[in-house]
Design a protein around this motif. Structure first.
Motif, short mmCIF file in Angstrom:
data_model
loop_
_atom_site.label_atom_id
_atom_site.label_comp_id
_atom_site.label_asym_id
_atom_site.label_seq_id
_atom_site.Cartn_x
_atom_site.Cartn_y
_atom_site.Cartn_z
N SER A 110 0.83 -1.21 0.00
CA SER A 110 0.00 0.00 0.00
C SER A 110 0.87 1.26 0.00
O SER A 110 0.59 2.22 -0.73
CB SER A 110 -0.93 -0.01 1.21
OG SER A 110 -1.65 1.18 1.30
N TYR A 111 1.90 1.25 0.81
CA TYR A 111 2.80 2.41 0.89
C TYR A 111 3.50 2.65 -0.45
O TYR A 111 3.59 3.78 -0.92
CB TYR A 111 3.83 2.19 2.00
CG TYR A 111 4.81 3.33 2.16
CD1 TYR A 111 4.43 4.51 2.79
CD2 TYR A 111 6.10 3.24 1.67
CE1 TYR A 111 5.30 5.55 2.94
CE2 TYR A 111 6.99 4.29 1.80
CZ TYR A 111 6.58 5.44 2.45
OH TYR A 111 7.46 6.49 2.57
N ARG A 112 3.99 1.57 -1.08
CA ARG A 112 4.65 1.70 -2.38
C ARG A 112 3.68 2.21 -3.44
O ARG A 112 4.04 3.02 -4.29
CB ARG A 112 5.26 0.36 -2.80
CG ARG A 112 6.50 0.04 -2.03
CD ARG A 112 7.16 -1.22 -2.53
NE ARG A 112 8.44 -1.43 -1.86
CZ ARG A 112 8.90 -2.60 -1.48
NH1 ARG A 112 8.23 -3.70 -1.74
NH2 ARG A 112 10.07 -2.68 -0.88
N LYS A 113 2.44 1.74 -3.40
CA LYS A 113 1.43 2.21 -4.36
C LYS A 113 1.17 3.70 -4.17
O LYS A 113 1.08 4.44 -5.15
CB LYS A 113 0.14 1.41 -4.18
CG LYS A 113 -1.01 1.87 -5.04
CD LYS A 113 -1.50 0.77 -5.93
CE LYS A 113 -2.72 1.15 -6.72
NZ LYS A 113 -2.53 2.22 -7.66
N LYS A 114 1.07 4.15 -2.91
CA LYS A 114 0.86 5.58 -2.65
C LYS A 114 2.03 6.40 -3.19
O LYS A 114 1.83 7.46 -3.77
CB LYS A 114 0.72 5.83 -1.15
CG LYS A 114 -0.60 5.42 -0.58
CD LYS A 114 -0.65 5.70 0.91
CE LYS A 114 -1.88 5.14 1.56
NZ LYS A 114 -1.89 5.32 3.02
N GLN A 115 3.25 5.90 -3.01
CA GLN A 115 4.42 6.60 -3.52
C GLN A 115 4.39 6.69 -5.04
O GLN A 115 4.69 7.73 -5.60
CB GLN A 115 5.70 5.90 -3.09
CG GLN A 115 6.17 6.22 -1.71
CD GLN A 115 7.55 5.65 -1.46
OE1 GLN A 115 7.85 4.52 -1.82
NE2 GLN A 115 8.39 6.46 -0.85
N GLN A 116 4.05 5.58 -5.69
CA GLN A 116 3.99 5.58 -7.15
C GLN A 116 2.91 6.52 -7.65
O GLN A 116 3.11 7.24 -8.64
CB GLN A 116 3.73 4.16 -7.66
CG GLN A 116 4.91 3.24 -7.50
CD GLN A 116 4.57 1.80 -7.85
OE1 GLN A 116 3.40 1.45 -8.02
NE2 GLN A 116 5.60 0.96 -7.92
N LYS B 226 3.53 9.73 -9.99
CA LYS B 226 2.83 9.86 -11.26
C LYS B 226 2.08 11.19 -11.33
O LYS B 226 2.10 11.87 -12.36
CB LYS B 226 1.86 8.70 -11.47
CG LYS B 226 1.24 8.70 -12.83
CD LYS B 226 0.37 7.50 -13.08
CE LYS B 226 -0.14 7.58 -14.50
NZ LYS B 226 -1.31 6.79 -14.73
N ALA B 227 1.42 11.57 -10.25
CA ALA B 227 0.69 12.84 -10.22
C ALA B 227 1.65 14.00 -10.41
O ALA B 227 1.34 14.98 -11.09
CB ALA B 227 -0.06 12.98 -8.90
N LYS B 228 2.83 13.88 -9.82
CA LYS B 228 3.84 14.93 -9.95
C LYS B 228 4.31 15.04 -11.41
O LYS B 228 4.49 16.13 -11.93
CB LYS B 228 5.02 14.62 -9.03
CG LYS B 228 6.08 15.67 -8.99
CD LYS B 228 7.17 15.28 -8.01
CE LYS B 228 8.31 16.26 -8.03
NZ LYS B 228 9.41 15.84 -7.17
N GLN B 229 4.50 13.89 -12.06
CA GLN B 229 4.95 13.89 -13.45
C GLN B 229 3.86 14.35 -14.40
O GLN B 229 4.15 14.87 -15.48
CB GLN B 229 5.43 12.49 -13.84
CG GLN B 229 6.72 12.10 -13.18
CD GLN B 229 7.11 10.66 -13.51
OE1 GLN B 229 6.36 9.94 -14.15
NE2 GLN B 229 8.29 10.27 -13.05
#
Length: 102
Positions: free
Chosen positions: A47-53, A57-60
């Motif tokens: 879950s943590y890794r998914k939030k980071q990804q 992605k939102a930043k990019q």
């Protein structure tokens, strides 16, 4: 016999996930240290890794207009010039203070 489910605070879940993702700790070791079931910890980390990804992605996905890009470029250029100026001043000061007194 029914298993007793323990609720952990969100901050704790995030902290433990960071131990594994950022600090490189092994999930098995953290499970044993904190007495957390492996499957539970695995879900937290996923879950943590998914939030980071998703955040990355939102930043990019944020596209800059030409004027925004120009403003960012100009701000970085000014910062670089200030740093270069500070370096020149520090070099001169170092030269003055390291000269032998006559």
């Amino acid at each position: 016999m029914a298993k007793k489910h323990k609720n952990y605070p969100t901050e704790f879940k995030e902290y433990v996930s960071k131990l594994i993702v950022h600090d490189g700790r092994k999930q098995v070791d953290v499970c044993n240290e904190l007495k957390i079931p492996y499957d539970t910890l695995h879900k937290w980390v996923s879950s943590y890794r998914k939030k980071q990804q998703d955040a990355e992605k939102a930043k990019q996905d944020q596209l800059l207009t030409a004027s925004e890009y120009k403003e960012l470029f100009e701000a970085e250029r000014l910062k670089r010039l200030e740093i270069e100026e500070e370096n020149v001043i520090l070099k001169k000061a170092m030269h003055i203070f390291t000269q032998e007194k006559k």
